[in-house]
Design an enzyme around this catalytic site. Structure first.
Site, mmCIF file in Angstrom:
data_model
loop_
_atom_site.group_PDB
_atom_site.id
_atom_site.type_symbol
_atom_site.label_atom_id
_atom_site.label_comp_id
_atom_site.label_asym_id
_atom_site.label_seq_id
_atom_site.Cartn_x
_atom_site.Cartn_y
_atom_site.Cartn_z
ATOM 1 N N HIS A 67 8.485 -10.091 -1.830
ATOM 2 C CA HIS A 67 7.882 -11.384 -2.143
ATOM 3 C C HIS A 67 6.525 -9.789 -3.081
ATOM 4 O O HIS A 67 6.056 -10.070 -4.498
ATOM 5 C CB HIS A 67 7.565 -12.269 -1.580
ATOM 6 C CG HIS A 67 6.686 -13.068 -2.288
ATOM 7 N ND1 HIS A 67 6.604 -14.964 -2.508
ATOM 8 C CD2 HIS A 67 4.925 -13.252 -2.720
ATOM 9 C CE1 HIS A 67 6.053 -14.915 -3.231
ATOM 10 N NE2 HIS A 67 4.859 -13.858 -3.038
ATOM 11 N N GLU A 68 6.050 -9.631 -1.952
ATOM 12 C CA GLU A 68 5.039 -8.965 -2.559
ATOM 13 C C GLU A 68 5.247 -7.854 -3.423
ATOM 14 O O GLU A 68 4.546 -7.255 -4.159
ATOM 15 C CB GLU A 68 4.324 -8.704 -0.922
ATOM 16 C CG GLU A 68 3.281 -9.139 0.290
ATOM 17 C CD GLU A 68 2.266 -10.083 -0.513
ATOM 18 O OE1 GLU A 68 1.697 -9.690 -2.594
ATOM 19 O OE2 GLU A 68 2.813 -11.892 -1.008
ATOM 20 N N HIS A 71 5.051 -8.342 -7.038
ATOM 21 C CA HIS A 71 3.534 -9.021 -7.532
ATOM 22 C C HIS A 71 3.143 -7.311 -8.241
ATOM 23 O O HIS A 71 2.805 -7.192 -8.383
ATOM 24 C CB HIS A 71 2.455 -8.886 -6.423
ATOM 25 C CG HIS A 71 2.886 -10.711 -6.401
ATOM 26 N ND1 HIS A 71 2.383 -11.718 -7.207
ATOM 27 C CD2 HIS A 71 3.199 -11.480 -4.862
ATOM 28 C CE1 HIS A 71 2.543 -12.631 -6.558
ATOM 29 N NE2 HIS A 71 3.206 -12.824 -4.823
HETATM 30 ZN ZN ZN Z 1 3.274 -13.990 -3.597
#
Ligand code: ZN
Length: 391
Positions: A67-68, A71
């Site tokens: 998830h990170e 980004h």
């Molecule tokens: Zn996030």
């Protein structure tokens, strides 16, 4: 974050773990192995519950990391480097080297994370269906990951800072108002309300018997509240610093010695004598290098008398410098990123001053104290909705 330790590097991004992460990892593994899996699947051995529980907890944090990374990779593609990602008690955090430059950029970076969580949920859910009836343990792990990633995706689009939803909200407000500052204030305001809401909900849960869930929810609310306030404070700091350039925050008088000066003299006259952490080494007015406290420390004390400055200094080509016109905010970011305590300021190739981290922070504090607290915000140099990029 203090105390974090590095565990590796992916796509050129340092991956760090904060000690609080180990705590939550243990807690998740324990609650899965002793509660969730025994309740959901009967007839496994205790060892099997724990093996599946620990695997699930570790894989959960792998998905948080993915998830990170979503980004971080979107940010990097838009020219916004992410030097590191930290995993901590509430999940993950990507450290961006600056704020996004446009509303569109912020939206894409923020939305990439929850979108990735939902994608992971779909993939693990589908795989879970595939192994169903053939491998109960794999099915248990995959369905758990699918469930928890849906929860992660949904939780993260809630509109509280620093959750992704808070950033999405800010990017929309930014687009509509054309002002980053106003948008931050709106998003931080919503985030605060949201934080209070979670704390209240936590107390209701606590009083109605859900002690652990209640405390946890209130804790998250309290964290969001602090983050929302931090975001506003950070923006005010940025507002102060954005008006200043290196020339205005530097000290024009800086200690300088010749290349042959012994370390003992530098220590006596400048470091102990005047509390300087760095001394310039100059030859006929041109800078040859810089000697810092840590350079001196590397030499045994008894050799200070016989060691000339030029032997331990960082030579000119290797010194990080800034121009007089460099924005102060960029100088502060750079000092933090490179772990420096000071940086020389050059103008037309000549050294005109030095900025130390301590003095820069003192100036910021002073500027904050002088800035009106409740008055109208200073005029913004942004009309198009784009923020000037510190480049
Ligand atoms: Zn996030």
């Amino acid at each position: 974050m203090g105390n974090s330790f590095r565990i590796g590097r992916i796509f050129g991004i340092d991956i760090e773990i904060h000690p609080s992460w180990l705590l939550i990892l243990g807690f998740v593994a324990w609650s899965l192995s002793e509660g969730f899996f025994p309740d959901t699947y009967e007839h496994w051995s205790r060892v099997a519950y724990w093996a599946v529980g620990i695997s699930s907890a570790l894989l959960l944090f792998v998905t948080v990391l993915i998830h990170e990374l979503a980004h971080a990779l979107v940010a990097r593609r838009r020219g916004l480097p992410v030097p590191r990602i930290t995993l901590f008690i509430f999940g993950g955090m990507s450290h961006m080297s600056r704020q996004p430059a446009t509303a569109g950029e912020e939206f894409q970076i923020a939305a990439a994370g929850p979108a990735m969580s939902i994608l992971i949920a779909m993939v693990t859910g589908a795989l879970g269906l595939l192994v169903r009836d053939s491998n109960e343990k794999a099915e248990a792990i995959l369905f758990y990951l699918a469930f928890v990633n849906v929860a992660l995706g949904v939780f993260n689009i809630l509109p509280g800072f620093p959750l992704d939803g808070g950033r999405v909200l800010r990017s929309i407000a930014w687009k509509r108002t054309g002002s980053f500052r106003r948008a931050t204030r709106i998003a931080a305001g919503v985030g605060e309300i949201f934080g209070y809401g979670l704390i209240a909900l936590g107390f209701v849960l606590l009083l109605s018997g859900g002690v652990l869930d209640g405390i946890w929810l209130a804790f998250i609310g309290w964290f969001l509240l602090g983050a929302a306030r931090g975001e506003t404070a950070g923006m005010q700091l940025e507002g102060v610093l954005r008006r200043l350039v290196a020339r205005q925050v530097m000290r024009a008088e800086f200690p300088s010695v010749t290349p042959g000066t012994p370390l003992q003299q530098i220590v006596d006259d400048f470091m102990v004598g005047h509390g300087e952490r760095a001394v310039m080494v100059a030859n006929d007015g041109t800078v040859a290098g810089i000697v810092t406290v840590s350079d001196v420390r590397r030499v045994p004390r008894e050799e200070w008398l016989n060691t000339p400055a030029q032997r331990v200094m960082t030579a000119r080509p290797d010194i990080v410098t800034v121009e007089g016109s460099t924005p102060a905010l960029q100088v502060l970011t750079m000092l933090g990123e490179k772990g420096l305590n000071q940086v020389p300021v050059l103008e037309n190739g000549r050294m005109v001053g030095i900025i130390t981290r301590r003095e820069l922070l003192d100036r910021i504090q002073l500027a904050e104290r002088l800035a009106p607290k409740d008055g109208p915000p200073p005029p913004e140099p942004e009309l198009s909705g784009d923020r000037p990029q510190p480049s």
